[in-house]
Design a protein around this motif. Structure first.
Motif, PDB file in Angstrom:
ATOM      1  N   LEU A   4       0.804  -1.212   0.000  1.00 41.30           N
ATOM      2  CA  LEU A   4       0.000   0.000   0.000  1.00 41.30           C
ATOM      3  C   LEU A   4       0.838   1.262   0.000  1.00 41.30           C
ATOM      4  O   LEU A   4       0.417   2.292  -0.473  1.00 41.30           O
ATOM      5  CB  LEU A   4      -0.923   0.003   1.229  1.00 41.30           C
ATOM      6  CG  LEU A   4      -2.045  -1.013   1.159  1.00 41.30           C
ATOM      7  CD1 LEU A   4      -2.809  -1.014   2.450  1.00 41.30           C
ATOM      8  CD2 LEU A   4      -2.977  -0.698   0.016  1.00 41.30           C
ATOM      9  N   ARG A  10       4.072  -1.157  -5.977  1.00 38.74           N
ATOM     10  CA  ARG A  10       2.780  -0.850  -6.588  1.00 38.74           C
ATOM     11  C   ARG A  10       2.912  -0.676  -8.083  1.00 38.74           C
ATOM     12  O   ARG A  10       2.037  -1.060  -8.832  1.00 38.74           O
ATOM     13  CB  ARG A  10       2.234   0.455  -6.017  1.00 38.74           C
ATOM     14  CG  ARG A  10       1.737   0.334  -4.646  1.00 38.74           C
ATOM     15  CD  ARG A  10       1.349   1.692  -4.181  1.00 38.74           C
ATOM     16  NE  ARG A  10       0.174   2.138  -4.908  1.00 38.74           N
ATOM     17  CZ  ARG A  10      -0.960   2.441  -4.314  1.00 38.74           C
ATOM     18  NH1 ARG A  10      -1.068   2.329  -3.038  1.00 38.74           N
ATOM     19  NH2 ARG A  10      -1.979   2.842  -5.011  1.00 38.74           N
ATOM     20  N   ILE A 389     -12.334  -2.976 -12.921  1.00 32.97           N
ATOM     21  CA  ILE A 389     -12.427  -1.794 -12.067  1.00 32.97           C
ATOM     22  C   ILE A 389     -11.061  -1.156 -11.925  1.00 32.97           C
ATOM     23  O   ILE A 389     -10.909   0.060 -12.021  1.00 32.97           O
ATOM     24  CB  ILE A 389     -13.001  -2.168 -10.683  1.00 32.97           C
ATOM     25  CG1 ILE A 389     -14.486  -2.479 -10.805  1.00 32.97           C
ATOM     26  CG2 ILE A 389     -12.798  -1.047  -9.689  1.00 32.97           C
ATOM     27  CD1 ILE A 389     -15.089  -3.047  -9.564  1.00 32.97           C
ATOM     28  N   GLY A 393     -10.695   2.371 -13.008  1.00 31.90           N
ATOM     29  CA  GLY A 393     -10.663   3.207 -11.807  1.00 31.90           C
ATOM     30  C   GLY A 393      -9.328   3.862 -11.586  1.00 31.90           C
ATOM     31  O   GLY A 393      -9.234   4.972 -11.094  1.00 31.90           O
ATOM     32  N   LEU A 397      -9.779   7.908 -11.396  1.00 32.97           N
ATOM     33  CA  LEU A 397     -10.108   8.397 -10.067  1.00 32.97           C
ATOM     34  C   LEU A 397      -8.934   8.566  -9.126  1.00 32.97           C
ATOM     35  O   LEU A 397      -8.980   9.377  -8.224  1.00 32.97           O
ATOM     36  CB  LEU A 397     -11.132   7.471  -9.413  1.00 32.97           C
ATOM     37  CG  LEU A 397     -12.534   7.632  -9.953  1.00 32.97           C
ATOM     38  CD1 LEU A 397     -13.492   6.817  -9.147  1.00 32.97           C
ATOM     39  CD2 LEU A 397     -12.964   9.073  -9.927  1.00 32.97           C
ATOM     40  N   THR A 398      -7.875   7.778  -9.290  1.00 32.82           N
ATOM     41  CA  THR A 398      -6.756   7.977  -8.370  1.00 32.82           C
ATOM     42  C   THR A 398      -5.598   8.579  -9.128  1.00 32.82           C
ATOM     43  O   THR A 398      -5.010   7.947  -9.991  1.00 32.82           O
ATOM     44  CB  THR A 398      -6.291   6.650  -7.748  1.00 32.82           C
ATOM     45  OG1 THR A 398      -6.160   5.721  -8.809  1.00 32.82           O
ATOM     46  CG2 THR A 398      -7.232   6.153  -6.712  1.00 32.82           C
ATOM     47  N   PRO A 399      -5.289   9.803  -8.827  1.00 30.45           N
ATOM     48  CA  PRO A 399      -4.230  10.463  -9.585  1.00 30.45           C
ATOM     49  C   PRO A 399      -2.855  10.111  -9.066  1.00 30.45           C
ATOM     50  O   PRO A 399      -1.895  10.743  -9.464  1.00 30.45           O
ATOM     51  CB  PRO A 399      -4.549  11.932  -9.375  1.00 30.45           C
ATOM     52  CG  PRO A 399      -5.228  11.974  -8.073  1.00 30.45           C
ATOM     53  CD  PRO A 399      -5.868  10.668  -7.832  1.00 30.45           C
ATOM     54  N   TRP A 400      -2.752   9.132  -8.173  1.00 30.00           N
ATOM     55  CA  TRP A 400      -1.415   8.862  -7.641  1.00 30.00           C
ATOM     56  C   TRP A 400      -0.454   8.475  -8.740  1.00 30.00           C
ATOM     57  O   TRP A 400       0.711   8.801  -8.713  1.00 30.00           O
ATOM     58  CB  TRP A 400      -1.437   7.800  -6.547  1.00 30.00           C
ATOM     59  CG  TRP A 400      -2.034   6.485  -6.940  1.00 30.00           C
ATOM     60  CD1 TRP A 400      -3.313   6.095  -6.751  1.00 30.00           C
ATOM     61  CD2 TRP A 400      -1.387   5.396  -7.594  1.00 30.00           C
ATOM     62  NE1 TRP A 400      -3.488   4.845  -7.256  1.00 30.00           N
ATOM     63  CE2 TRP A 400      -2.330   4.392  -7.772  1.00 30.00           C
ATOM     64  CE3 TRP A 400      -0.082   5.178  -8.043  1.00 30.00           C
ATOM     65  CZ2 TRP A 400      -2.030   3.188  -8.383  1.00 30.00           C
ATOM     66  CZ3 TRP A 400       0.213   3.969  -8.654  1.00 30.00           C
ATOM     67  CH2 TRP A 400      -0.771   2.993  -8.828  1.00 30.00           C
ATOM     68  N   ARG A 420     -10.917  16.822 -15.016  1.00 30.01           N
ATOM     69  CA  ARG A 420     -11.465  15.597 -14.423  1.00 30.01           C
ATOM     70  C   ARG A 420     -12.938  15.485 -14.795  1.00 30.01           C
ATOM     71  O   ARG A 420     -13.640  16.483 -14.807  1.00 30.01           O
ATOM     72  CB  ARG A 420     -11.338  15.663 -12.900  1.00 30.01           C
ATOM     73  CG  ARG A 420     -10.020  15.144 -12.419  1.00 30.01           C
ATOM     74  CD  ARG A 420     -10.122  14.678 -10.997  1.00 30.01           C
ATOM     75  NE  ARG A 420     -10.498  15.772 -10.106  1.00 30.01           N
ATOM     76  CZ  ARG A 420     -11.365  15.641  -9.140  1.00 30.01           C
ATOM     77  NH1 ARG A 420     -11.956  14.502  -8.938  1.00 30.01           N
ATOM     78  NH2 ARG A 420     -11.652  16.653  -8.363  1.00 30.01           N
ATOM     79  N   LEU A 499     -17.389   2.538 -14.487  1.00 31.55           N
ATOM     80  CA  LEU A 499     -16.761   2.182 -13.215  1.00 31.55           C
ATOM     81  C   LEU A 499     -17.820   2.003 -12.128  1.00 31.55           C
ATOM     82  O   LEU A 499     -17.819   1.028 -11.380  1.00 31.55           O
ATOM     83  CB  LEU A 499     -15.797   3.299 -12.827  1.00 31.55           C
ATOM     84  CG  LEU A 499     -14.999   3.077 -11.570  1.00 31.55           C
ATOM     85  CD1 LEU A 499     -14.002   1.982 -11.818  1.00 31.55           C
ATOM     86  CD2 LEU A 499     -14.286   4.340 -11.180  1.00 31.55           C
ATOM     87  N   LEU A 503     -18.721  -1.371 -10.138  1.00 35.25           N
ATOM     88  CA  LEU A 503     -18.659  -1.433  -8.674  1.00 35.25           C
ATOM     89  C   LEU A 503     -19.973  -1.940  -8.105  1.00 35.25           C
ATOM     90  O   LEU A 503     -20.001  -2.833  -7.254  1.00 35.25           O
ATOM     91  CB  LEU A 503     -18.377  -0.035  -8.106  1.00 35.25           C
ATOM     92  CG  LEU A 503     -16.927   0.407  -8.129  1.00 35.25           C
ATOM     93  CD1 LEU A 503     -16.826   1.851  -7.713  1.00 35.25           C
ATOM     94  CD2 LEU A 503     -16.131  -0.464  -7.193  1.00 35.25           C
ATOM     95  N   LEU A 507     -20.444  -5.521  -6.185  1.00 32.14           N
ATOM     96  CA  LEU A 507     -20.932  -5.497  -4.801  1.00 32.14           C
ATOM     97  C   LEU A 507     -22.188  -6.348  -4.660  1.00 32.14           C
ATOM     98  O   LEU A 507     -22.312  -7.169  -3.735  1.00 32.14           O
ATOM     99  CB  LEU A 507     -21.218  -4.047  -4.422  1.00 32.14           C
ATOM    100  CG  LEU A 507     -21.672  -3.778  -3.015  1.00 32.14           C
ATOM    101  CD1 LEU A 507     -20.611  -4.253  -2.060  1.00 32.14           C
ATOM    102  CD2 LEU A 507     -21.905  -2.307  -2.808  1.00 32.14           C
ATOM    103  N   SER A 511     -22.416  -9.910  -2.523  1.00 32.52           N
ATOM    104  CA  SER A 511     -23.244 -10.129  -1.331  1.00 32.52           C
ATOM    105  C   SER A 511     -24.364 -11.114  -1.618  1.00 32.52           C
ATOM    106  O   SER A 511     -24.800 -11.853  -0.734  1.00 32.52           O
ATOM    107  CB  SER A 511     -23.787  -8.807  -0.785  1.00 32.52           C
ATOM    108  OG  SER A 511     -24.156  -7.959  -1.792  1.00 32.52           O
ATOM    109  N   LEU A 514     -23.190 -14.634  -1.084  1.00 31.80           N
ATOM    110  CA  LEU A 514     -23.134 -15.061   0.317  1.00 31.80           C
ATOM    111  C   LEU A 514     -24.498 -15.554   0.765  1.00 31.80           C
ATOM    112  O   LEU A 514     -24.612 -16.521   1.527  1.00 31.80           O
ATOM    113  CB  LEU A 514     -22.713 -13.896   1.205  1.00 31.80           C
ATOM    114  CG  LEU A 514     -21.240 -13.563   1.185  1.00 31.80           C
ATOM    115  CD1 LEU A 514     -20.996 -12.307   1.971  1.00 31.80           C
ATOM    116  CD2 LEU A 514     -20.457 -14.708   1.784  1.00 31.80           C
ATOM    117  N   LEU A 515     -25.556 -14.867   0.298  1.00 28.98           N
ATOM    118  CA  LEU A 515     -26.898 -15.251   0.721  1.00 28.98           C
ATOM    119  C   LEU A 515     -27.372 -16.485  -0.034  1.00 28.98           C
ATOM    120  O   LEU A 515     -28.038 -17.351   0.531  1.00 28.98           O
ATOM    121  CB  LEU A 515     -27.865 -14.096   0.476  1.00 28.98           C
ATOM    122  CG  LEU A 515     -27.660 -12.880   1.353  1.00 28.98           C
ATOM    123  CD1 LEU A 515     -28.442 -11.713   0.818  1.00 28.98           C
ATOM    124  CD2 LEU A 515     -28.088 -13.188   2.770  1.00 28.98           C
TER     125      LEU A 515
END
Lengths: 620, 435
Positions: A4, A10, A389, A393, A397-400, A420, A499, A503, A507, A511, A514-515
């Motif tokens: 991280l 990375r 994603i 993504g 979304l992440t300009p790093w 942006r 995106l 997402l 998601l 989930s 799982l159900l």
């Protein structure tokens, strides 16, 4: 933390993911599919075994002698049923009373949200009758249930007969430590729902039932019996409950153990187990069984009367007597002995069934695939979405990657001058898609009166047709959203929209799995490729076809056709369409009557997510 | 700027009023993520019933709110829904005003530092412009009011919303520079939930900075002001506690509220880290581990105070986040408070490394909470480990989010003074790595 915070590490990972994205996606999808197909290969699935101590080691001797009496009870019951034109309440009560049981009745009434065409009912009134055998060896703290439905016509008379005979025999035994409830329900699942709600003193649906109920203890296990012939050739066991819930595997093990002991044939999903495993035919057979179970579980419909017990944390099974053209038949005494054995073992339970598995798939009766083994299949499918994603993504979304001097190399497609993408542009499509979902959920049932007034259709048809109309109308939405936007969307907004869609989809599928694993898996299998591939440029016709094939409604249609194919009663397109329409109506009814969540999940979750993807495809 | 805020408040109140009337309200009020044993509305009602019977509200061992809250609702029970909507609106307005003021201070300070040539020459793109800062207060109010966590907390009538209001007013008073009001509200916040005690340090640092008193152990004015502020704080705390005593005429509330917070006897599952550990632990170890767990909230204050002595507002943000992660009965309402501050640090955006991944983690966990709860409690097919795994992921996500912001803040400060283009001794371009 290394991954991280360390930019070197990375960068290597990001480069790998960005460069090899598409091949990795294809590989991951193939791995997921392959993993699932491998689950049916017998040596991979372990044998079932009894985990519960109290049921495993103790021996019981079954002596049930009242086979003939069961048939006699069955004939009496049939006669009184014909005479009463429904449930012979008084006769049943009297019979239970004469056997020395506490007899109770429970009248109930329920008005359906719209008429049920396949079962022809709208305003339902009925009465459940049950008798409680008080345990001589314990206070009434725990109970077991044996239930049989009182169905129309000639069905299930022998089941009620056997139930009464078992009640007569059990009454004379002294070893019971749990109360036993002998329950005869009217109007199949509706009666069962009414009884369970009454027994637990809750009101989850709009069921109206009268009067206080006689109670035994907390119900530990329940067996529901369906039997329509004097002799049987085999027993089919149904496990899938409401919303794909499954009973503890030990209950199923118990049944198979007694079937083996008494030499009864038993099947699951109507498929007999093959003795060999190393041929291709054997593999295909267990794959068929597995697929049938996945489809049944994905439908979220209870596959028998037991399905509603599971919601109350009561382990339950439905046993269905089959009388086919096989030579060797079993009489009522053998069937009764099997049930007696099961009840005596359940009577030995010291605590709830909890030792064995709750999440499993069954490629055959004696082999199971547990959650740890089947989850990776879905994991690989969802990994496709995660890879996509990270592709969309990361640069948007992440300009790093842009702000790190070296990271800038990774994202050549993003020029620094371009602003942006404004998130505000995306609000209308997202809101409109979800509003369409809400309309799909609410309008069919609320608007049925309006629809019947203005169009020459019956109420049930009106509901289904409104459902289809709204569903299809949703597909025209990209045009209306563009009108709202009036060309404000920049070229890159669709990436952010995609995106968001990815997402939401990952998601939801995660989930959902799982159900109800099967539902999540089936939907992931169809929706993931389309969701990963869709973008505004590219071969439009191909992508439209792919996306339409991936829509939940088409998945449902394909699922129905596939199920008929696997059951070896293939349906043509016309018949498939009829089945599809009735499945829609049933799905809605299941939601309103028993609280199955398939309908809201599809309407409020997956349909809007799919519409978002549809919007991406038509982005200008 | 008043019009958008009014519009926002209107929208927020509408959403809440609609939810109060819907069938979802009962469902949300039962969620363990929203209502902790401390803040659950059910327990307040129970306390009120006991009070009406003339018994101490704490005698039932169910009610754990402070006496002031119970007297507040003793008079306002009819208007409870209104009270919770108003407290949310007040919090948002207080945060809005506070951040508006804070931005002015930041801008002035930035201007001063530029004029004094304290910044490296090539950092023009890191400087905050008034244009960027103009909408930040509104965004803060938006983040607080429209955050689903806040909405759910309000609809569940969790008293956590009231604690948030008090904390927001404390921040407003601090930023406005009123030492007296700041101390009073800090005392109120401490009285309400004990943990805001640790906010003493950032508030003191901020007030000192505002009055241009250097933070030096040798300087006399530093100690004078510290003593003054501490005295104000302690006096108001004593007054409030005594007032509570006179209201109920007993000291019952001290063990029932603060003893309950510190010794963690109620192990109902929640989004925090305590319940699972103490449910699993042998009784005779629990005292030691309670101390270890509780120390987390207070432990980070001193190192943070040293590192962020020049930036007390960022310190305040980190400390509020630490409280909401490590407190003994956290709810999502606590999370919402520190999330409201995220727009204030939007200029750190380019230095954040994982914010996308972390926000995904938080969203996924929020959805999985009810799913796994259903599997555990209703379906019976999962167990507490499943739920705790999600709790753990949620908290790790929060911790990583806060530390991401922390690193980003430090990196930006470093770049501001050393220039954006760092070079190694051998002349090649260097990358700043924090390990």
């Amino acid at each position: 933390m290394g991954l991280l915070s360390d930019p070197q590490c990375r960068r290597a990972l990001a480069r790998l993911v960005l460069r090899l994205n598409t091949p990795l996606c294809v590989l991951s999808y193939m791995l997921g599919l392959g993993w699932f197909l491998a689950l049916a290969f017998p040596p991979l699935a372990p044998r079932t075994y009894m985990s519960e101590n109290a049921m495993g080691s103790t021996m019981v001797e079954e002596k049930f002698p009242l086979g003939e009496r069961a048939l006699a009870y069955g004939r009496h019951f049939a006669g009184h049923k014909r005479k009463a034109g429904g449930m012979p309440v008084a006769w049943l009560e009297q019979t239970l009373w004469l056997l020395g049981l506490e007899a109770h009745r429970q009248p109930f009434a329920r008005t359906l949200p719209f008429p049920d065409e396949s079962r022809e009912r709208f305003m339902v009134r009925g009465t459940n009758v049950y008798g409680i055998l008080r345990a001589p060896r314990a206070a009434s703290t725990e109970a077991l249930v044996l239930s049989a439905p009182c169905s129309d016509g000639h069905l299930n008379n022998q089941a009620v007969g056997l139930l009464l005979a078992l009640a007569a025999y059990f009454r004379s035994q002294i070893y019971w430590a749990k109360d036993i409830i002998f329950l005869v329900t009217e109007h199949d699942l509706l009666g069962m729902e009414a009884w369970l709600e009454g027994y637990h003193d809750v009101n989850l649906t709009d069921m109206r039932s009268a009067g206080p109920l006689g109670r035994a203890g907390a119900i530990q296990a329940a067996i529901s019996l369906e039997l329509s012939s004097d002799v049987v050739t085999s027993f089919d066991v149904a496990v899938e409950g409401l919303n794909g819930q499954l009973p503890n595997l030990d209950l199923l093990n118990l049944f198979t153990a007694f079937c083996q002991k008494n030499g009864l044939l038993c099947t699951i999903q109507g498929k007999l187990q093959r003795s060999d495993w190393d041929s291709l035919a054997a593999y295909a057979h267990s794959l068929q069984t597995l697929l049938l179970m996945v489809l049944a579980q994905a439908s979220g419909q209870p596959s028998g009367d037991h399905g509603l017990f599971l919601r109350y944390r009561i382990e339950a099974l439905t046993l269905r007597g089959i009388n086919s053209f096989r030579q060797y038949k079993y009489d009522m005494a053998t069937v009764g002995k099997t049930l007696e054995g099961m009840f005596r073992k359940l009577n030995n339970l010291l605590e709830r069934l909890h030792q064995s598995y709750f999440f499993y798939l069954l490629p055959s009766l004696s082999r199971f695939v547990s959650i740890g083994l089947y989850m990776p299949a879905l994991g690989f499918l969802l990994l496709v979405l995660l890879l996509r994603i990270s592709l969309w993504g990361c640069p948007t979304l992440t300009p790093w990657c842009c702000s790190d001097p070296h990271g800038a190399l990774l994202t050549p497609q993003v020029s620094p001058q371009e602003p942006r993408p404004g998130l505000l542009v995306l609000v209308p499509p997202v809101l409109i898609c979800h509003a369409a979902g809400v309309a799909l959920y609410l309008l069919p049932v609320l608007g049925q009166r309006v629809a019947t007034q203005h169009f020459p259709v019956a109420e049930a048809e009106a509901v289904v047709l409104t459902l289809i109309a709204i569903y299809v109308a949703g597909m025209a939405l990209p045009h209306s959203t563009h009108r709202v936007l009036s060309g404000a969307g920049s070229a890159r907004s669709w990436q952010v929209l995609k995106l968001l869609a990815l997402l939401e989809l990952s998601l939801l599928l995660g989930s959902l799995a799982l159900l109800n694993f099967s539902l999540g898996f089936v939907l992931a299998l169809t929706m993931v490729p389309a969701a990963a591939a869709v973008h505004p440029g590219g071969p439009k016709v191909l992508l439209v076809a792919l996306l339409v094939l991936a829509t939940p409604a088409v998945t449902l249609l394909l699922g129905i056709l596939m199920q008929r194919e696997l059951l070896e009663v293939p349906a043509g397109l016309a018949e498939g369409w009829q089945l599809f329409l009735s499945a829609l109506a049933q799905g809605l009814l299941q939601h309103h009557l028993y609280g199955s969540f398939l309908c809201p999940v599809l309407a409020l979750g997956l349909y809007p997510a799919w519409l978002l993807l549809w919007n991406v495809l038509f982005w200008k | 700027m008043a019009a958008p805020l009014a519009l926002l408040l209107l929208a927020a109140v509408t959403v809440r009023a609609a939810l109060f009337r819907s069938s979802l309200a009962a469902f949300i009020a039962e969620r363990v993520e929203v209502a902790s044993p401390l803040s659950a509305w059910k327990r307040v009602v129970e306390g009120l019933a006991l009070l009406d019977l003339g018994v101490s509200p704490y005698s039932g061992a169910v009610f754990h709110e402070t006496p002031l809250i119970i007297y507040l609702f003793h008079f306002l029970i009819e208007y409870a829904e209104l009270v919770f909507m108003i407290t949310d609106a007040l919090t948002a307005v207080a945060l809005y005003l506070a951040i508006q003021d804070f931005n002015k201070v930041v801008f002035k300070k930035q201007k001063l530092l530029i004029e004094l040539d304290k910044y490296a020459p090539d950092v023009a793109e890191l400087i905050q412009t008034p244009l960027e800062m103009h909408y930040i207060p509104l965004k803060v109010a938006l983040f607080y009011l429209m955050n689903p966590y806040t909405v759910m907390s309000c609809v569940a009538k969790s008293t956590c919303a009231i604690n948030n209001t008090v904390t927001a007013f404390f921040i407003l008073a601090t930023i406005k520079g009123s030492a007296f009001l700041s101390a009073v509200f800090l005392a109120l916040a401490t009285y309400q939930s004990l943990y805001p005690l640790t906010l003493f340090a950032p508030a003191l640092l901020y007030l000192l900075q505002r009055q241009f008193i250097p933070v030096k152990p040798r300087s006399k004015s530093f100690w004078l002001f510290t003593l003054q502020y501490a005295a104000l704080y302690l006096c108001s705390l004593v007054v409030i506690v005594c007032l509570s005593f006179f209201l109920l005429n007993s000291w019952d509330f001290i063990p029932a509220v603060y003893g309950f917070i510190l010794s963690v006897p109620d192990l109902t599952p929640n989004v925090g880290l305590f319940w699972y550990f103490f449910a699993e632990m042998f009784e005779h170890f629990s005292l030691f581990f309670v101390c270890v767990f509780q120390i987390n909230v207070f432990f980070y204050t001193v190192p943070l105070a040293i590192k962020l002595k020049e930036h007390p507002m960022f310190f305040m943000f980190v400390q509020i986040a630490v409280i909401s992660i490590f407190k003994s009965y956290p709810t999502v309402g606590d999370v919402a408070l520190y999330m409201a501050f995220l727009p204030v640090w939007s200029h750190l955006y380019r230095f954040l490394r994982n914010v996308f991944v972390l926000s995904c983690i938080l969203v996924v966990c929020s959805v999985l909470f009810p799913v796994l709860w259903h599997l555990w409690i209703y379906a019976g097919s999962a167990n507490s480990n499943f739920y705790y795994a999600i709790t753990l992921a949620f908290n790790v996500g929060q911790i990583l989010l806060v530390s991401d912001y922390f690193y980003a803040f430090l990196r930006r400060e470093y770049y501001l003074t050393h220039g954006l283009h760092l070079t190694r001794p051998d002349g090649t371009e260097a990358v700043l790595v924090l390990k």
